[in-house]
Scaffold this active site. Structure first.
Site, PDB file in Angstrom:
ATOM      1  N   ASP A 100       0.886  -1.157   0.000  1.00 45.50           N
ATOM      2  CA  ASP A 100       0.000   0.000   0.000  1.00 45.50           C
ATOM      3  C   ASP A 100       0.928   1.211   0.000  1.00 45.50           C
ATOM      4  OD1 ASP A 100      -1.571   2.149   0.553  1.00 45.50           O
ATOM      5  OD2 ASP A 100      -2.827   1.096   2.001  1.00 45.50           O
ATOM      6  N   LYS A 155      -2.759   8.933 -17.935  1.00 46.32           N
ATOM      7  CA  LYS A 155      -3.788   9.920 -17.733  1.00 46.32           C
ATOM      8  C   LYS A 155      -4.791   9.425 -16.686  1.00 46.32           C
ATOM      9  CE  LYS A 155      -7.222  10.138 -20.446  1.00 46.32           C
ATOM     10  NZ  LYS A 155      -8.449   9.632 -21.088  1.00 46.32           N
ATOM     11  N   HIS A 185      -1.920   7.750 -25.402  1.00 46.46           N
ATOM     12  CA  HIS A 185      -1.746   6.555 -26.234  1.00 46.46           C
ATOM     13  C   HIS A 185      -2.127   6.797 -27.694  1.00 46.46           C
ATOM     14  CE1 HIS A 185      -6.042   5.825 -25.616  1.00 46.46           C
ATOM     15  NE2 HIS A 185      -5.992   4.914 -26.569  1.00 46.46           N
ATOM     16  N   LYS A 189      -0.468   5.327 -31.844  1.00 45.95           N
ATOM     17  CA  LYS A 189      -1.215   4.647 -32.905  1.00 45.95           C
ATOM     18  C   LYS A 189      -0.470   4.781 -34.232  1.00 45.95           C
ATOM     19  CE  LYS A 189      -5.766   5.199 -30.796  1.00 45.95           C
ATOM     20  NZ  LYS A 189      -6.348   3.882 -30.585  1.00 45.95           N
ATOM     21  N   GLU A 223     -16.952   6.603 -30.849  1.00 42.65           N
ATOM     22  CA  GLU A 223     -16.913   5.299 -30.183  1.00 42.65           C
ATOM     23  C   GLU A 223     -18.325   4.734 -30.094  1.00 42.65           C
ATOM     24  OE1 GLU A 223     -13.656   4.894 -27.018  1.00 42.65           O
ATOM     25  OE2 GLU A 223     -14.622   6.789 -26.522  1.00 42.65           O
ATOM     26  N   ASP A 242     -11.767  13.815 -20.945  1.00 44.35           N
ATOM     27  CA  ASP A 242     -11.342  12.436 -21.203  1.00 44.35           C
ATOM     28  C   ASP A 242     -10.726  12.278 -22.594  1.00 44.35           C
ATOM     29  OD1 ASP A 242     -11.327   9.610 -20.404  1.00 44.35           O
ATOM     30  OD2 ASP A 242     -12.832   9.323 -21.976  1.00 44.35           O
ATOM     31  N   HIS A 247      -6.322  13.536 -26.383  1.00 45.48           N
ATOM     32  CA  HIS A 247      -6.190  12.828 -27.660  1.00 45.48           C
ATOM     33  C   HIS A 247      -6.505  13.713 -28.876  1.00 45.48           C
ATOM     34  CE1 HIS A 247      -5.834   9.560 -24.969  1.00 45.48           C
ATOM     35  NE2 HIS A 247      -7.090   9.227 -24.880  1.00 45.48           N
ATOM     36  N   LYS A 355     -19.346   8.890 -27.036  1.00 42.14           N
ATOM     37  CA  LYS A 355     -19.553   7.470 -26.748  1.00 42.14           C
ATOM     38  C   LYS A 355     -20.941   7.069 -27.242  1.00 42.14           C
ATOM     39  CE  LYS A 355     -16.180   7.128 -23.300  1.00 42.14           C
ATOM     40  NZ  LYS A 355     -15.011   6.593 -24.002  1.00 42.14           N
TER      41      LYS A 355
HETATM   42  C1  BG6 Z   1      -9.092   6.620 -23.206  1.00 41.21           C
HETATM   43  C2  BG6 Z   1     -10.376   7.163 -22.650  1.00 41.21           C
HETATM   44  O1  BG6 Z   1      -8.040   7.523 -22.977  1.00 41.21           O
HETATM   45  O2  BG6 Z   1      -9.228   6.423 -24.604  1.00 41.21           O
HETATM   46  C3  BG6 Z   1     -11.531   6.235 -22.958  1.00 41.21           C
HETATM   47  O3  BG6 Z   1     -10.259   7.327 -21.246  1.00 41.21           O
HETATM   48  C4  BG6 Z   1     -11.591   5.933 -24.431  1.00 41.21           C
HETATM   49  O4  BG6 Z   1     -12.755   6.790 -22.516  1.00 41.21           O
HETATM   50  C5  BG6 Z   1     -10.228   5.494 -24.959  1.00 41.21           C
HETATM   51  O5  BG6 Z   1     -12.554   4.919 -24.654  1.00 41.21           O
HETATM   52  C6  BG6 Z   1     -10.253   5.368 -26.466  1.00 41.21           C
HETATM   53  O6  BG6 Z   1      -9.064   4.785 -26.902  1.00 41.21           O
HETATM   54  P1  BG6 Z   1      -9.019   3.907 -28.217  1.00 41.21           P
HETATM   55  O7  BG6 Z   1      -7.585   3.544 -28.363  1.00 41.21           O
HETATM   56  O8  BG6 Z   1      -9.928   2.742 -27.994  1.00 41.21           O
HETATM   57  O9  BG6 Z   1      -9.519   4.790 -29.319  1.00 41.21           O
END
Ligand code: BG6
Length: 505
Positions: A100, A155, A185, A189, A223, A242, A247, A355
């Site tokens: 912990d 993040k 991330h 890609k 998404e 988010d 992104h 989403k």
């Molecule tokens: C994350 C978000 O950073 O990216 C998520 O917190 C989101 O909410 C995700 O679904 C999307 O990533 P990817 O690679 O699936 O497009």
């Protein structure tokens, strides 16, 4: 197609805080396994998971084993875990320490790690950001870090400018900026990196890449998934924090930045920072005019009935369905941004993400201006202006929409004709997951695809007034049906300017 020059990394200890968490299980360990399968991890490399779970090493290896069998085939084909010797070699690298970080004694972790010697030591903080500072300080006190240690931050890095600065200060009190790898991330890609190559390894685009020739840019990350069991986290965040602040802005930077002096950490990040600093502030009345918030209500996604955001939130809070929770968190954002600099003055950048939309598709659309004058006078239809579509996922590729002559006799009829570069069809091989690439970049010490402190803070500087203005003016999310393209107001946002969203997935 064979991987060319796949470098084998030197020996490393990768310490994953939050080692049994969602991110570690679903992304980091499968990514490390697949790099190991391709022979990229150094022989003595170890992965040391830290969590409060109380698992022993055998229990942890079992847990990872079953997760690998679930995830790796999805990433790398049905035979991803077929070679038992390869799976066992990877599992043997795993260790687990129960700790912990707020209270316990760190000596077990310190003993397991021992001196770093010539091994690369990486601390991967895949835990709640409130713990980042504590983990850094604890690691320093336990003597497990030195000036060569690298630290990876996941993040969300803050929920506004001040909280991002506070996290950066805490981590910065222990690590120098060069040691800190902040993950976005999306930068890992494949198609996102391809954007750099497309722009800077072809002479075709650069002369056209400006306000003189480009009408507007669209960036869409659509998404079809809902927030599911992440609702509790998500409700304190929303789509702007988010997805957009990180992104989508990063994608915007790669489209809009000047050619860097070099493709290296400072070169690329200096140019991205300048784009973020050039974003025209959105505040007050601009926010009401240029942003749309949405929240999904129940609907049909791929023929399946799905619940509303409010229901998912209530279920995730209570464990069982009950009276619907009310929430003003947006699960969709569309907005019109401008990069106020010489190259882009007057060119709108339309961003949208949400989403539970009807499609799972992310793309960047660069819309060129129409020809100044049409000589095809006998032709009574309009032909569309050129459009470059960079498809991030799924079906990664690049498509250039041109106009050609419809073949055959009977006069000249211009028709749309795309030039299509599908990466899967052209290059054959699977594209590695973003985490595979980014983890190897940490091990080789390449920070180009990670965010520098000033970038994160510049992104918050732009995003925060939008959030504040929503609060101040009470701009509530508009409902949109799950499975749709988002609220009608998002369509109106772009149509107001005489343009339309690219929906031709
Ligand atoms: C994350 C978000 O950073 O990216 C998520 O917190 C989101 O909410 C995700 O679904 C999307 O990533 P990817 O690679 O699936 O497009």
């Amino acid at each position: 197609m064979p991987h060319h020059h796949l470098p084998v990394m030197g020996p490393a200890d990768i310490v994953v805080f939050g080692g049994t968490g969602d991110l570690a299980m679903r992304k980091l360990l499968p990514a490390l396994y697949l790099r190991d399968r391709d022979g990229q991890l150094g022989t003595d490399t170890r992965v040391v998971a830290v969590s409060r779970s109380g698992l022993d090493v055998a229990g942890y290896r079992d847990k990872v084993d079953s997760e690998l069998r679930r995830t790796a085939p999805r990433w790398a084909g049905p035979d991803a875990c077929d070679d038992g010797a390869v799976v066992d070699r990877f599992l043997a690298r795993l260790h687990h320490v129960t700790l912990d970080v707020a209270d316990d004694d760190w000596s077990q972790l310190a003993e397991l790690l021992g001196p770093a010697d010539d091994r690369t030591r990486v601390l991967y903080l895949a835990s709640a950001p409130q713990l980042f500072g504590r983990i850094c300080v604890g690691s320093a006190e336990a003597g497990i870090i030195d000036e060569r240690t690298r630290v990876v931050l996941e993040k969300p890095l803050g929920h506004d400018l001040a909280s991002a600065q506070a996290i950066n200060d805490e981590v910065g009190s222990v690590f120098a900026e060069e040691q800190i790898y902040r993950i976005d991330h999306y930068l890992g890609k494949e198609t996102v990196q391809n954007l750099l190559v497309l722009r800077f390894a072809n002479s075709l685009f650069e002369p056209l890449w400006n306000a003189g020739q480009i009408d507007h840019v669209q960036i869409t990350v659509s998404e079809s998934i809902g927030v599911g069991n992440r609702a509790d986290y998500y409700d304190g965040s929303g789509a702007l924090r988010d997805m957009v602040q990180n992104h989508l802005l990063q994608l915007l930077c790669l489209v809009a930045m000047e050619p860097p002096a070099r493709i290296d950490g400072e070169g690329v990040r200096n140019e991205k920072l300048k784009v973020l600093q050039s974003l025209a502030p959105l505040d007050g009345a601009d926010v009401v005019r240029d942003t749309v918030r949405g929240q999904y209500v129940e609907g049909l996604v791929d023929g399946t009935a799905v619940p509303s955001y409010a229901t998912e939130l209530a279920e995730s809070r209570a464990g069982t369905p009950r009276e619907r929770d009310h929430s003003d968190t947006e699960t969709f954002v569309a907005l019109r941004a401008e990069v106020a600099n010489w190259r882009w003055a007057g060119v709108p950048f339309y961003l949208r993400t949400g989403k539970r939309l009807g499609t799972h598709a992310s793309e960047i659309v660069v819309q060129f201006k129409p020809v100044p004058h049409s000589i095809f006078s006998g032709f009574d239809g309009e032909f569309p202006a050129n459009r470059l579509v960079i498809r991030l996922q799924p079906d990664e590729g690049v498509r250039l929409h041109l106009t050609a002559k419809e073949p055959g006799p009977g006069g000249i009829r211009p028709i749309p004709a795309p030039l299509d570069l599908s990466f899967a069809r052209t290059f054959g091989d699977r594209l590695p997951d973003a985490y595979e690439r980014l983890l190897m970049d940490v091990l080789r010490g390449n920070p180009t695809l990670f965010m520098r402190r000033d970038e994160i803070e510049a992104a918050w500087t732009w995003a925060e007034p939008v959030l504040r203005s929503w609060e101040r003016t009470g701009q509530r999310p508009r409902p949109y049906a799950a499975g749709s393209t988002g609220p009608a107001a998002a369509t109106a946002l772009i149509e107001r300017d005489g343009r339309s969203w690219h929906e031709d997935y």
